[in-house]
Design an enzyme around this catalytic site. Sequence first.
Site, PDB file in Angstrom:
ATOM      1  N   GLY A  15      11.199   5.375  15.103  1.00  0.00           N
ATOM      2  CA  GLY A  15       9.744   5.344  14.957  1.00  0.00           C
ATOM      3  C   GLY A  15       9.038   6.654  15.250  1.00  0.00           C
ATOM      4  N   ARG A  68      17.530 -11.892   0.366  1.00  0.00           N
ATOM      5  CA  ARG A  68      16.494 -10.865   0.322  1.00  0.00           C
ATOM      6  C   ARG A  68      15.126 -11.452  -0.066  1.00  0.00           C
ATOM      7  NH1 ARG A  68      17.652  -5.615   0.679  1.00  0.00           N
ATOM      8  NH2 ARG A  68      19.849  -5.699   0.178  1.00  0.00           N
ATOM      9  N   MET A  93      14.551   0.456   6.754  1.00  0.00           N
ATOM     10  CA  MET A  93      15.802   0.636   6.005  1.00  0.00           C
ATOM     11  C   MET A  93      16.222  -0.651   5.297  1.00  0.00           C
ATOM     12  SD  MET A  93      15.919   3.741   6.587  1.00  0.00           S
ATOM     13  CE  MET A  93      17.458   4.542   6.200  1.00  0.00           C
ATOM     14  N   ILE A  95      16.111  -2.520   1.281  1.00  0.00           N
ATOM     15  CA  ILE A  95      15.741  -2.470  -0.134  1.00  0.00           C
ATOM     16  C   ILE A  95      14.789  -3.632  -0.386  1.00  0.00           C
ATOM     17  CG2 ILE A  95      16.611  -2.751  -2.479  1.00  0.00           C
ATOM     18  CD1 ILE A  95      19.168  -1.303  -1.522  1.00  0.00           C
ATOM     19  N   LEU A  96      13.663  -3.341  -1.019  1.00  0.00           N
ATOM     20  CA  LEU A  96      12.613  -4.354  -1.188  1.00  0.00           C
ATOM     21  C   LEU A  96      12.730  -5.036  -2.546  1.00  0.00           C
ATOM     22  CD1 LEU A  96       9.820  -2.099   0.252  1.00  0.00           C
ATOM     23  CD2 LEU A  96      10.754  -4.142   1.354  1.00  0.00           C
ATOM     24  N   ASN A 110       5.973   5.313   1.175  1.00  0.00           N
ATOM     25  CA  ASN A 110       7.254   5.506   1.861  1.00  0.00           C
ATOM     26  C   ASN A 110       7.449   6.994   2.124  1.00  0.00           C
ATOM     27  OD1 ASN A 110       9.881   4.831   2.861  1.00  0.00           O
ATOM     28  ND2 ASN A 110      10.762   5.555   0.927  1.00  0.00           N
ATOM     29  N   HIS A 112      10.633   9.752   2.514  1.00  0.00           N
ATOM     30  CA  HIS A 112      12.072   9.870   2.246  1.00  0.00           C
ATOM     31  C   HIS A 112      12.520  11.293   2.597  1.00  0.00           C
ATOM     32  CE1 HIS A 112      15.891   8.872   0.445  1.00  0.00           C
ATOM     33  NE2 HIS A 112      15.879  10.045  -0.161  1.00  0.00           N
ATOM     34  N   SER A 139       9.627  13.863   1.276  1.00  0.00           N
ATOM     35  CA  SER A 139       8.622  13.464   0.288  1.00  0.00           C
ATOM     36  C   SER A 139       7.941  12.178   0.732  1.00  0.00           C
ATOM     37  CB  SER A 139       9.278  13.167  -1.067  1.00  0.00           C
ATOM     38  OG  SER A 139      10.158  14.190  -1.464  1.00  0.00           O
ATOM     39  N   GLU A 146      11.544   1.154  -8.634  1.00  0.00           N
ATOM     40  CA  GLU A 146      12.709   2.038  -8.645  1.00  0.00           C
ATOM     41  C   GLU A 146      12.963   2.592  -7.237  1.00  0.00           C
ATOM     42  OE1 GLU A 146      14.019   6.147 -10.855  1.00  0.00           O
ATOM     43  OE2 GLU A 146      12.139   5.195 -11.414  1.00  0.00           O
ATOM     44  N   ASP A 148      13.352   4.706  -4.189  1.00  0.00           N
ATOM     45  CA  ASP A 148      12.981   6.099  -3.903  1.00  0.00           C
ATOM     46  C   ASP A 148      12.472   6.811  -5.163  1.00  0.00           C
ATOM     47  OD1 ASP A 148      13.818   5.744  -1.258  1.00  0.00           O
ATOM     48  OD2 ASP A 148      15.854   6.378  -1.718  1.00  0.00           O
ATOM     49  N   GLN A 176       8.599  18.251   9.684  1.00  0.00           N
ATOM     50  CA  GLN A 176       7.656  18.270   8.555  1.00  0.00           C
ATOM     51  C   GLN A 176       7.236  16.859   8.139  1.00  0.00           C
ATOM     52  OE1 GLN A 176       6.119  21.018   7.299  1.00  0.00           O
ATOM     53  NE2 GLN A 176       7.077  21.755   9.173  1.00  0.00           N
TER      54      GLN A 176
HETATM   55  C1  GAR Z   1      13.021   9.362   8.560  1.00  0.00           C
HETATM   56  O1  GAR Z   1      13.763  10.547   8.463  1.00  0.00           O
HETATM   57  C2  GAR Z   1      12.684   8.843   7.175  1.00  0.00           C
HETATM   58  O2  GAR Z   1      12.449   9.870   6.243  1.00  0.00           O
HETATM   59  C3  GAR Z   1      13.921   8.062   6.843  1.00  0.00           C
HETATM   60  O3  GAR Z   1      14.262   7.413   8.040  1.00  0.00           O
HETATM   61  C4  GAR Z   1      13.889   8.245   9.135  1.00  0.00           C
HETATM   62  C5  GAR Z   1      13.150   7.404  10.152  1.00  0.00           C
HETATM   63  O4  GAR Z   1      12.894   8.137  11.311  1.00  0.00           O
HETATM   64  N1  GAR Z   1      13.692   7.138   5.789  1.00  0.00           N
HETATM   65  C6  GAR Z   1      14.573   6.884   4.834  1.00  0.00           C
HETATM   66  O5  GAR Z   1      15.669   7.381   4.783  1.00  0.00           O
HETATM   67  C7  GAR Z   1      14.096   5.890   3.778  1.00  0.00           C
HETATM   68  N2  GAR Z   1      14.901   5.953   2.615  1.00  0.00           N
HETATM   69  P1  GAR Z   1      11.839   7.612  12.388  1.00  0.00           P
HETATM   70  O6  GAR Z   1      12.237   6.169  12.709  1.00  0.00           O
HETATM   71  O7  GAR Z   1      12.047   8.493  13.576  1.00  0.00           O
HETATM   72  O8  GAR Z   1      10.479   7.709  11.800  1.00  0.00           O
END
Ligand code: GAR
Length: 216
Positions: A15, A68, A93, A95-96, A110, A112, A139, A146, A148, A176
């Site tokens: 988080g 799901r 984490m 898939i929706l 989202n 990524h 991003s 689709e 990501d 970032q």
């Molecule tokens: C982040 O790096 C985010 O970009 C990635 O999970 C991490 C969560 O970190 N998300 C994905 O890979 C989604 N496809 P956090 O729990 O510290 O925010």
Amino acid sequence: MPARCNVVVLISGAGSNLQALIDASTSPEAPIQIRAVVSNRADAYGLERARQAGIEAQVLDHTQFADREAFDAALVELVDRFEPDLLVLAGFMRILTERFVTHYRGRLLNIHPSLLPRYTGLRTHQRALDAGDLEHGCSVHFVTEELDGGPVVVQAVVPIHPGDTAETLAQRVHGQEHVIYPLAVSWFAQGRLRLTERGAELDAQPLSATGHVIRS
Ligand code: GAR
């Protein structure tokens, strides 16, 4: 003052992106209000961050559902109790289902950890290193059916240094993420960012395939 944008955040883990959003929401002028945080895992540290900030924290354990579709239906029911203007996936984490994505179309973001469309899915940092890339990043995008693949809003580009490992690179990218996610969310809350049939638009101008780009 205009009403603040109601935000619900979905998480599965640490988080840190949620924390960046909490930090960006605490000033009285902030355009957002985080109404609730929902995790599919009871052990997600992000739940603790929410509680410490006085935000309602809920768990909906996906392992308790037959499939799901059933989980996503229950998730919609839970999330909609908080009447979100915007639903933010912050390391969620899962898939929706198409039904879920359609329900929140245009108000679902989202983040990524790659420069989409490169490296959808998992292990993005190692894959950027293995490919010999000189740059990597993260991003924020609108979520569509689709994986990501929805229209990109903003990207942050970071250099890859000789000797980088997946861990050092992840750390640089994470830094970032904590800049661009609050930025994109504030644009949405201010009514500047929209998903139209032409794609993502900022201030009524179409964004390019990379979205707004920030380099460090
Ligand atoms: C982040 O790096 C985010 O970009 C990635 O999970 C991490 C969560 O970190 N998300 C994905 O890979 C989604 N496809 P956090 O729990 O510290 O925010």
